[in-house]
Design an enzyme around this catalytic site. Sequence first.
Site, PDB file in Angstrom:
ATOM      1  N   GLY A 178       0.818  -1.204   0.000  1.00 37.12           N
ATOM      2  CA  GLY A 178       0.000   0.000   0.000  1.00 37.12           C
ATOM      3  C   GLY A 178       0.851   1.252   0.000  1.00 37.12           C
ATOM      4  N   CYS A 179       0.335   2.307   0.588  1.00 36.26           N
ATOM      5  CA  CYS A 179       1.018   3.605   0.628  1.00 36.26           C
ATOM      6  C   CYS A 179       2.367   3.503   1.335  1.00 36.26           C
ATOM      7  CB  CYS A 179       0.131   4.609   1.354  1.00 36.26           C
ATOM      8  SG  CYS A 179       0.967   6.141   1.787  1.00 36.26           S
ATOM      9  N   PHE A 180       3.420   3.973   0.673  1.00 33.36           N
ATOM     10  CA  PHE A 180       4.731   3.856   1.318  1.00 33.36           C
ATOM     11  C   PHE A 180       4.896   4.793   2.510  1.00 33.36           C
ATOM     12  CE2 PHE A 180       6.568   6.044  -2.793  1.00 33.36           C
ATOM     13  CZ  PHE A 180       5.876   7.219  -2.542  1.00 33.36           C
ATOM     14  N   TRP A 181       4.069   5.822   2.625  1.00 29.97           N
ATOM     15  CA  TRP A 181       4.117   6.645   3.844  1.00 29.97           C
ATOM     16  C   TRP A 181       3.840   5.760   5.061  1.00 29.97           C
ATOM     17  CZ3 TRP A 181       0.295  11.109   2.229  1.00 29.97           C
ATOM     18  CH2 TRP A 181       0.880  11.872   1.201  1.00 29.97           C
ATOM     19  N   CYS A 182       2.804   4.917   4.937  1.00 23.54           N
ATOM     20  CA  CYS A 182       2.412   4.039   6.048  1.00 23.54           C
ATOM     21  C   CYS A 182       3.499   3.019   6.349  1.00 23.54           C
ATOM     22  CB  CYS A 182       1.123   3.299   5.702  1.00 23.54           C
ATOM     23  SG  CYS A 182      -0.293   4.336   5.281  1.00 23.54           S
TER      24      CYS A 182
END
Length: 229
Positions: free
Chosen positions: A52-56
């Site tokens: 998923g989102c690489f920020w997470c």
Amino acid sequence: MKQFVPILMVVLLFNCNNHAHNNPKKQQAMTHNTPIEIPLQNGKARAYFASGCFWCVEAIYESVIGVDEAISGYSGGHTKNPTYESSNTGQTGHAEAVEVIYDPNIVSYANLIDVYFSTQDPTQINGQGPDWGSQYRSIIFYQNDEQKQIAEAKKAEWAKKIGGHIAAEIMPFQKFWEAEAYHQNYEKRNPNNPYIQNVSKKRLDKLYQSCPLLVKKNVQDLIKDLNKH
């Protein structure tokens, strides 16, 4: 990227049409490549995951004991020099990924995969949470046969645990392309961002709930404080 969660749902309707296999021959060839192994550097190993989102995912792994740093980037595709804009088209084959730099004497590769499956919806195909599209698909990148065997065993273990299909792909690692500077350490730099508050921190809380012994002490204290409010 994911600035406002309400707007996300409209934007991501377009992303749902993104498929990693828009160039199926080139993408399929990626699964048959010989994995490239990154040697230890100053006693530190590197592991690569998409979830998923690489920020997470960056924030999750930087909270794990033995991890020095997690870097946001792109991997798993058939094009060179991917960018955020190009990966979002779904035509590069790349997924948002992280490079995890860790001390294998403190945390094992198997531990990192436990963290991986514990902090996502392992059944969701082509996305995580509100983020949909092939650029958000889940992939474990292995660098050698040992890592491949660990990944496959853990995937089978989780499939049995939930009694269902696990969406994560298991692919040979080829290359990691570091993402643009504004993506790095995004959660730390933007703690009040609506996406961080409503999506990313919930995934971080999953880490604390599922793998408390793998969470750094300072992160445990932070999560406890957040949960009091």
